[in-house]
Each structure stands twice: as C-alpha cells, then as structure tokens.
Design a protein around this motif. Structure first.
Motif, PDB file in Angstrom:
ATOM      1  N   LEU A 151       0.825  -1.200   0.000  1.00  0.00           N
ATOM      2  CA  LEU A 151       0.000   0.000   0.000  1.00  0.00           C
ATOM      3  C   LEU A 151       0.863   1.255   0.000  1.00  0.00           C
ATOM      4  O   LEU A 151       0.538   2.239  -0.672  1.00  0.00           O
ATOM      5  N   VAL A 152       1.956   1.222   0.732  1.00  0.00           N
ATOM      6  CA  VAL A 152       2.866   2.370   0.800  1.00  0.00           C
ATOM      7  C   VAL A 152       4.251   1.912   0.346  1.00  0.00           C
ATOM      8  O   VAL A 152       4.837   1.017   0.944  1.00  0.00           O
ATOM      9  N   LYS A 153       4.749   2.539  -0.702  1.00  0.00           N
ATOM     10  CA  LYS A 153       6.064   2.190  -1.227  1.00  0.00           C
ATOM     11  C   LYS A 153       7.161   2.782  -0.351  1.00  0.00           C
ATOM     12  O   LYS A 153       6.928   3.718   0.429  1.00  0.00           O
ATOM     13  N   ALA A 154       8.366   2.239  -0.517  1.00  0.00           N
ATOM     14  CA  ALA A 154       9.500   2.731   0.273  1.00  0.00           C
ATOM     15  C   ALA A 154       9.757   4.208  -0.001  1.00  0.00           C
ATOM     16  O   ALA A 154      10.034   4.998   0.921  1.00  0.00           O
ATOM     17  N   SER A 155       9.648   4.624  -1.260  1.00  0.00           N
ATOM     18  CA  SER A 155       9.898   6.026  -1.604  1.00  0.00           C
ATOM     19  C   SER A 155       8.856   6.942  -0.961  1.00  0.00           C
ATOM     20  O   SER A 155       9.153   8.081  -0.588  1.00  0.00           O
ATOM     21  N   GLU A 156       7.605   6.444  -0.810  1.00  0.00           N
ATOM     22  CA  GLU A 156       6.560   7.237  -0.177  1.00  0.00           C
ATOM     23  C   GLU A 156       6.836   7.419   1.311  1.00  0.00           C
ATOM     24  O   GLU A 156       6.582   8.493   1.872  1.00  0.00           O
ATOM     25  N   VAL A 157       7.387   6.388   1.961  1.00  0.00           N
ATOM     26  CA  VAL A 157       7.746   6.504   3.378  1.00  0.00           C
ATOM     27  C   VAL A 157       8.811   7.577   3.552  1.00  0.00           C
ATOM     28  O   VAL A 157       8.728   8.421   4.459  1.00  0.00           O
ATOM     29  N   VAL A 158       9.805   7.556   2.684  1.00  0.00           N
ATOM     30  CA  VAL A 158      10.871   8.566   2.753  1.00  0.00           C
ATOM     31  C   VAL A 158      10.285   9.956   2.521  1.00  0.00           C
ATOM     32  O   VAL A 158      10.629  10.920   3.214  1.00  0.00           O
ATOM     33  N   ARG A 159       9.399  10.087   1.549  1.00  0.00           N
ATOM     34  CA  ARG A 159       8.791  11.386   1.239  1.00  0.00           C
ATOM     35  C   ARG A 159       8.026  11.938   2.452  1.00  0.00           C
ATOM     36  O   ARG A 159       8.191  13.103   2.822  1.00  0.00           O
ATOM     37  N   LEU A 160       7.209  11.094   3.062  1.00  0.00           N
ATOM     38  CA  LEU A 160       6.427  11.531   4.213  1.00  0.00           C
ATOM     39  C   LEU A 160       7.324  11.906   5.385  1.00  0.00           C
ATOM     40  O   LEU A 160       7.075  12.906   6.079  1.00  0.00           O
ATOM     41  N   ALA A 161       8.374  11.119   5.617  1.00  0.00           N
ATOM     42  CA  ALA A 161       9.279  11.395   6.742  1.00  0.00           C
ATOM     43  C   ALA A 161      10.038  12.708   6.552  1.00  0.00           C
ATOM     44  O   ALA A 161      10.281  13.439   7.512  1.00  0.00           O
ATOM     45  N   LEU A 162      10.405  13.017   5.308  1.00  0.00           N
ATOM     46  CA  LEU A 162      11.134  14.255   5.043  1.00  0.00           C
ATOM     47  C   LEU A 162      10.221  15.480   5.112  1.00  0.00           C
ATOM     48  O   LEU A 162      10.630  16.557   5.551  1.00  0.00           O
ATOM     49  N   ARG A 163       8.961  15.315   4.673  1.00  0.00           N
ATOM     50  CA  ARG A 163       8.022  16.440   4.695  1.00  0.00           C
ATOM     51  C   ARG A 163       7.487  16.729   6.101  1.00  0.00           C
ATOM     52  O   ARG A 163       7.111  17.858   6.406  1.00  0.00           O
ATOM     53  N   ALA A 164       7.446  15.690   6.935  1.00  0.00           N
ATOM     54  CA  ALA A 164       6.779  15.803   8.235  1.00  0.00           C
ATOM     55  C   ALA A 164       7.284  16.973   9.086  1.00  0.00           C
ATOM     56  O   ALA A 164       6.473  17.748   9.631  1.00  0.00           O
ATOM     57  N   PRO A 165       8.614  17.167   9.246  1.00  0.00           N
ATOM     58  CA  PRO A 165       9.058  18.269  10.122  1.00  0.00           C
ATOM     59  C   PRO A 165       8.720  19.653   9.575  1.00  0.00           C
ATOM     60  O   PRO A 165       8.794  20.640  10.309  1.00  0.00           O
ATOM     61  N   LEU A 166       8.356  19.752   8.290  1.00  0.00           N
ATOM     62  CA  LEU A 166       8.110  21.048   7.669  1.00  0.00           C
ATOM     63  C   LEU A 166       6.631  21.420   7.606  1.00  0.00           C
ATOM     64  O   LEU A 166       6.285  22.523   7.175  1.00  0.00           O
ATOM     65  N   THR A 167       5.756  20.483   8.017  1.00  0.00           N
ATOM     66  CA  THR A 167       4.324  20.743   7.889  1.00  0.00           C
ATOM     67  C   THR A 167       3.815  21.810   8.862  1.00  0.00           C
ATOM     68  O   THR A 167       2.693  22.298   8.704  1.00  0.00           O
ATOM     69  N   TRP A 168       4.614  22.183   9.849  1.00  0.00           N
ATOM     70  CA  TRP A 168       4.195  23.247  10.762  1.00  0.00           C
ATOM     71  C   TRP A 168       4.116  24.595  10.044  1.00  0.00           C
ATOM     72  O   TRP A 168       3.426  25.506  10.480  1.00  0.00           O
ATOM     73  N   TYR A 169       4.795  24.712   8.886  1.00  0.00           N
ATOM     74  CA  TYR A 169       4.766  25.955   8.117  1.00  0.00           C
ATOM     75  C   TYR A 169       4.582  25.602   6.639  1.00  0.00           C
ATOM     76  O   TYR A 169       5.557  25.458   5.899  1.00  0.00           O
ATOM     77  N   PRO A 170       3.333  25.452   6.183  1.00  0.00           N
ATOM     78  CA  PRO A 170       3.056  24.985   4.814  1.00  0.00           C
ATOM     79  C   PRO A 170       3.727  25.781   3.699  1.00  0.00           C
ATOM     80  O   PRO A 170       4.076  25.186   2.667  1.00  0.00           O
ATOM     81  N   PRO A 171       3.913  27.117   3.797  1.00  0.00           N
ATOM     82  CA  PRO A 171       4.581  27.820   2.693  1.00  0.00           C
ATOM     83  C   PRO A 171       5.959  27.268   2.342  1.00  0.00           C
ATOM     84  O   PRO A 171       6.388  27.350   1.189  1.00  0.00           O
ATOM     85  N   VAL A 172       6.663  26.698   3.332  1.00  0.00           N
ATOM     86  CA  VAL A 172       7.970  26.092   3.042  1.00  0.00           C
ATOM     87  C   VAL A 172       7.791  24.897   2.110  1.00  0.00           C
ATOM     88  O   VAL A 172       8.556  24.722   1.145  1.00  0.00           O
ATOM     89  N   LEU A 173       6.778  24.074   2.369  1.00  0.00           N
ATOM     90  CA  LEU A 173       6.516  22.922   1.503  1.00  0.00           C
ATOM     91  C   LEU A 173       6.070  23.374   0.117  1.00  0.00           C
ATOM     92  O   LEU A 173       6.410  22.739  -0.887  1.00  0.00           O
ATOM     93  N   ASP A 174       5.286  24.471   0.046  1.00  0.00           N
ATOM     94  CA  ASP A 174       4.906  25.008  -1.263  1.00  0.00           C
ATOM     95  C   ASP A 174       6.146  25.430  -2.038  1.00  0.00           C
ATOM     96  O   ASP A 174       6.240  25.215  -3.260  1.00  0.00           O
ATOM     97  N   TYR A 175       7.105  26.030  -1.341  1.00  0.00           N
ATOM     98  CA  TYR A 175       8.333  26.503  -1.978  1.00  0.00           C
ATOM     99  C   TYR A 175       9.193  25.337  -2.455  1.00  0.00           C
ATOM    100  O   TYR A 175       9.770  25.381  -3.544  1.00  0.00           O
ATOM    101  N   LEU A 176       9.249  24.288  -1.651  1.00  0.00           N
ATOM    102  CA  LEU A 176      10.111  23.154  -1.995  1.00  0.00           C
ATOM    103  C   LEU A 176       9.463  22.182  -2.971  1.00  0.00           C
ATOM    104  O   LEU A 176      10.132  21.661  -3.877  1.00  0.00           O
ATOM    105  N   GLY A 177       8.158  21.926  -2.774  1.00  0.00           N
ATOM    106  CA  GLY A 177       7.532  20.855  -3.554  1.00  0.00           C
ATOM    107  C   GLY A 177       6.467  21.282  -4.537  1.00  0.00           C
ATOM    108  O   GLY A 177       6.075  20.505  -5.399  1.00  0.00           O
ATOM    109  N   GLY A 178       5.958  22.510  -4.408  1.00  0.00           N
ATOM    110  CA  GLY A 178       4.925  22.965  -5.331  1.00  0.00           C
ATOM    111  C   GLY A 178       3.529  22.858  -4.746  1.00  0.00           C
ATOM    112  O   GLY A 178       3.331  22.436  -3.602  1.00  0.00           O
ATOM    113  N   LYS A 179       2.532  23.244  -5.563  1.00  0.00           N
ATOM    114  CA  LYS A 179       1.147  23.275  -5.094  1.00  0.00           C
ATOM    115  C   LYS A 179       0.197  23.293  -6.280  1.00  0.00           C
ATOM    116  O   LYS A 179       0.626  23.392  -7.436  1.00  0.00           O
TER     117      LYS A 179
END
Length: 556
Positions: free
Chosen positions: A448-476
C-alpha cells in the motif's frame, strides 16, 4: 462594509454533514482531500473554461520529488487557503453542492495528516537527524536506486536493486566489525541501524494513515456517511482566536453560498450555473385591447411577481406521475464580468447585507436598470437533480423599451462532477510470471505504501508546521479563477443521455408557465394579447428543438 468583519451566525455551531439532494457531488469533491494519487491527476479534471494548474516548487537547490505533495495534500491546502483565507477574493456559489462540507473534510484530512506528521517528526528527529550522516547515506542509496529504476534499460533497473542490496550488506558488515571502538563506534553503529529502525517505524505509521485515508475516501463515494472531525472550529473560550477565526470563516463561506448575486462571464455563461444552451424571447408591442382606452400602468416587477408565483407551482400537475421536484425560485442580481476575468467583486453598500441584495434594491433594479450600464435583474428557477450532479437553471428577465415588452427565458445547465472525483481507491498490482509454470502469469498486489513514499512523508513531516515552506520546496495546486468548487470541475451534461433529456424537458414547462402568467397580467391591465398568444404558440414549438445550443457563442 456589509460583507466583511461581520459574524454571520448566532454562535458556535456543530457542522452538518452534506445537504439533501446534493450528497453525490459534495462527497465526490470532498473525497479529493483524502486521496494519495499523484498531484498531476487534478489536470485530468480540467474542463473547457476552468483549468487548474500544478505549480512546481520555486526552490532550485532542494528541488526533489520527495518534497512534492500528493493530490490530497495539495487539494486540501489549496481549497482551505482559497475558501477560508482572511483576505480572500469573492467566491462563486457552488450550486448542487455544500461547499462548507467539502472544506470541513479538507480541514479534517489536514488534521489527520498533522497527527501523522507529528509522529513521523519524532521518528525523523530521533532516528534521522541525530544520526544525520547515516540518514544522508541511506537517502543517497535510495535516490540512486530510484534513478536507475526509471531507466528503460532492464540492466540498469536490475542494477538499482543490486546497488541497494550491496549497501545493505556493507552496512551489515560495518555493523559487526568497525575499525574504531568506544563512543565513536556506538555512534557509527547508530548511523547504520537508526535510519533503518526509523524507516520501519515510519512505514508502519504511513501504512496506518494510508488505510485510514483510503477508508474515508471510499466511504464518501459509497455513501457510508463519513463525518469530518474538526474540533478546532468550535472555540472553548474567548481567548482561542484561531478557532474563532475558523468558525467565522466557515460561517462566512455559508453566507456567501446563499448570496443572490451572480456573474455573467460572456461565453462562460453565468458562473456557477454553466453555459447558456438555449434562449427564447417573446417580444411584442403593448397595444390596448380597447382603442378608446389606454392600458393600465404596470411595471416589470408587477409582471415578475406573478411569474414568480406561477413558477412556484411547477411541482404540481394534473397527473400523479412524479414530475418536477420542488424548484428553487429566486431573484438574482446579475453583474457582467469579462470572459477572462481573474476575479469578481460582489455588490456592496447599504443596499447589501450579508451578501444579500435587499428586496427594495432588487425591485429598483428590475424596474429601472433594463438598458445601458449596471447590474440586471433575473428571476431564476433552479432544479438540483441526480444528487447534485445536474443543476438546471432557467433565467427569466422582463424589459420594457418604449412600447415593446420583452420576456426572455434562457436555459443554463451545469453538468456532473468530473469522473476523476468518482473513482474509488484501488490496490496497485503488477503482472509477473509464475515461478514454475513460467509461461503463465499472475497478478501481485503491491504494498500500500512504497519505500519512496515513506521517505517522502518522513522528510516532509518536520516542515508541515509551516506549509509555505513545503509550497516553496515541492509545489502546489493553483486553482482556476474566479473560483467556485462546483463549476471548476464540472463536465458537460450532454454526454449523459438522461441528464441531457432532463435539461431539455425542463424548458417547455417553464416557458409555458412564464408565458401564461405574463399573458394573464397583460389581460388584467387591458393589453391586447392576441399577438402575444400567437408568439407564445410559436415559441412552444421552437422549444421542442432537440439539440442544445451554445447560445452565447452564436454557433447554433
């Protein structure tokens, strides 16, 4: 201002789930908040007039697919920001849906992801950042594996798996025998094993979250009654300003949904109601029935009131055959906007309260603003069918210029939500050859969850407190403007046989009800109605033309 800084509700409310007759369309749009599909899937739902865009991250240094959002993450973020933002632009009404329910599901999905990301952040910090060199080495190995897997050459794809296996064996060897001892040895062993333990923990967290999200996704489309849980929308004390702002934002959204002002965007039709597919006009001179007398004075509003009452009776008929559901009959103030306008502005001032143009102003516009600049008055009768998947709106306007009375009836149809939003979650599979009977194949269900998806979620997790950073890094996702949840992703109704039939069948009864009411008023005021009667009979024949037309494009 009439529409800003005003609390539209008596107090804290418990959000309601959906609206009667609108469940399918509402739940289909709400399900997008829980989806884990690639974000580019939203582009498939673009229609002729309204196109969403996927904007890539602006970062050049940290540009990586690991920071890219999936469809649910990007959709929830975009919808929340657009519909609840403090200084947001005016929204287009979402006829046939309950936009507050969709926004509440976006908030609920965001809350679930924040809870997941909090756990992932703890894992990332203790098993990753404390042993950063090891984390970077493991990430490099995964990135190389992913890059090789994208190759069209079978040998390179096989090399990716071999590379990861070699790295794993090398790590195991180093774990057993290190060239150093003491504290450095313990840290080096931690560098090797901590990211692996963190990955296992993160995988379990990600799988639990994915199962929950998918069950909600499927539950919404199956009519299982999935409830959006957003405790932050109910403030517990006066000091909780964020919760109070959220509550007022949801109430303002509901108030704007009930607004009686709409916008005509040229060939796009009335925004939120769909393009105009047909138009019928009755225009004749006002001649007195008795040449010795003048006709009695009356206004457009006098005629509109009688038509309004007649349209309210559409659900009644001489035969017990089902027929029309209860229609919504409403006075609309229509403002003209450009075909490519990127924003709209609602009427404001002392004649407007909580997005509603007041009755006396509606009556004034109906009687006096019939020619030249300014807003116009229309009387609309609206049918919401197919659980919100089809919205049929017939708009009636009355004008009197010199001695000519013109009654115009136009048909608008808003089609079903794009099929993308109606797809249920499916387990990903691949076809492989059997081990013994290699000439036969079988389907294998992938994790259900690929290894690359686990890595993606783990890397994004610390940045979710400030969504504009994720918009800047990953898009929207960039939503189409002027934005309304329903019309932004609506398909044409003409591709569905029964929906097309329903739209065409509604025209004749509405047209005849309008004409009969109008002729009755004219007769009461001493007008010779013979020519009106003849013209009405001609239109009754024309309305049976079986083909819908793009009246605003003039290609009929």
């Amino acid at each position: 201002m009439a529409n800003d800084g005003f609390d539209f509700s008596p107090g804290a409310q418990i959000p309601l789930q959906g609206s009667a007759g609108q469940a399918v369309a509402t739940n289909a749009l709400a399900s997008a908040a829980y989806r884990d599909s690639p974000v580019e899937e939203i582009l498939k739902a673009n229609n002729e007039w309204h196109k969403s865009q996927v904007k890539e991250g602006d970062s050049k240094l940290f540009k990586s697919a690991y920071f890219k959002p999936n469809l649910g993450e990007a959709f929830s973020r975009a919808v929340q920001e657009r519909m609840l933002g403090g200084d947001r632009k005016a929204l287009i009404q979402s006829f046939g849906t309950d936009p507050q329910t969709v926004v509440e599901h976006c908030l609920s999905a965001t809350g679930l992801r924040k809870a997941r990301d909090t756990r992932l952040t703890l894992v990332t910090v203790f098993c990753g950042f404390l042993f950063l060199p090891g984390l970077l080495l493991w990430m490099l190995a995964f990135r190389l594996r992913d890059a090789l897997n994208k190759s069209k050459d079978t040998a390179f794809r096989a090399l990716g798996g071999i590379l990861l296996a070699v790295v794993g064996i090398g790590a195991l060897v180093l774990l057993i025998k290190l060239p150093v001892t003491g504290l450095p040895a313990l840290y080096l062993r931690g560098m090797i094993i901590a990211p692996v333990i963190g990955w296992v923990l993160a995988k379990r967290i990600a799988e639990t979250s994915a199962k929950d999200m998918r069950s909600r996704w499927e539950g919404l489309l199956s009519g299982a009654g999935v409830i959006a849980r957003i405790p932050d929308s109910v403030p517990k004390n006066p000091n909780e300003t964020a919760r109070e702002a959220l509550r007022q934002g949801l109430e303002k959204l509901s108030a704007e949904q009930q607004s009686n002002s709409v916008f005509y965007a040229g060939p796009k039709g009335v925004l939120g109601m769909g393009t105009r597919w047909g138009s019928w006009q009755l225009a004749e001179n006002l001649v007195s029935k008795d040449p010795a007398k003048e006709i009695h004075q009356f206004r457009s509003w006098d005629l509109i009131r009688v038509i309004h009452d007649q349209l309210k009776m559409l659900e009644r008929g001489p035969l017990n055959t089902g027929g029309f559901p209860t229609p919504s009959v409403k006075h609309w103030i229509v403002s003209p906007v450009g075909e490519n306008a990127d924003s709209v502005s609602r009427p404001d001032g002392e004649d407007v309260a909580t997005f509603q143009v007041k009755p006396h102003e509606i009556q004034r516009i109906c009687n006096h603003q019939q020619f030249g600049s300014g807003d116009r008055h229309y009387l609309g009768v609206q049918f919401t069918l197919w659980d919100g998947q089809l919205v049929i709106t017939m708009m009636i306007t009355v004008t009197v210029l010199h001695e000519t009375l013109r009654i115009e009836v136009t048909g608008h149809a808003l089609g079903p939500v794009h099929g993308l939003f109606l797809t249920k979650p499916e387990a990903e599979t691949k076809t492989v050859k059997k081990a013994v009977r290699f000439w036969e194949t079988r389907k294998v269900t992938l994790p259900l969850v690929k290894a690359s998806e686990v890595v993606r979620l783990a890397l994004r997790a610390p940045l979710t407190w400030y969504p504009p950073v994720l918009d800047y890094l990953g898009g929207k996702i960039v939503l189409p403007e002027p934005f309304g949840l329903r019309h932004a992703w609506a398909a044409q109704p003409w591709n569905h046989r029964f929906m097309a039939d329903d739209a065409l069948r509604a025209a004749a009864p509405v047209l005849r009800a309008v004409h009969s009411a109008a002729i009755r008023v004219l007769e009461e005021n001493g007008v010779d109605t013979e020519r009106f009667d003849n013209r009405s009979m001609v239109l009754s024949g024309l309305v049976q033309d079986p083909a819908p037309k793009k009246a605003d494009v003039y290609d009929a």
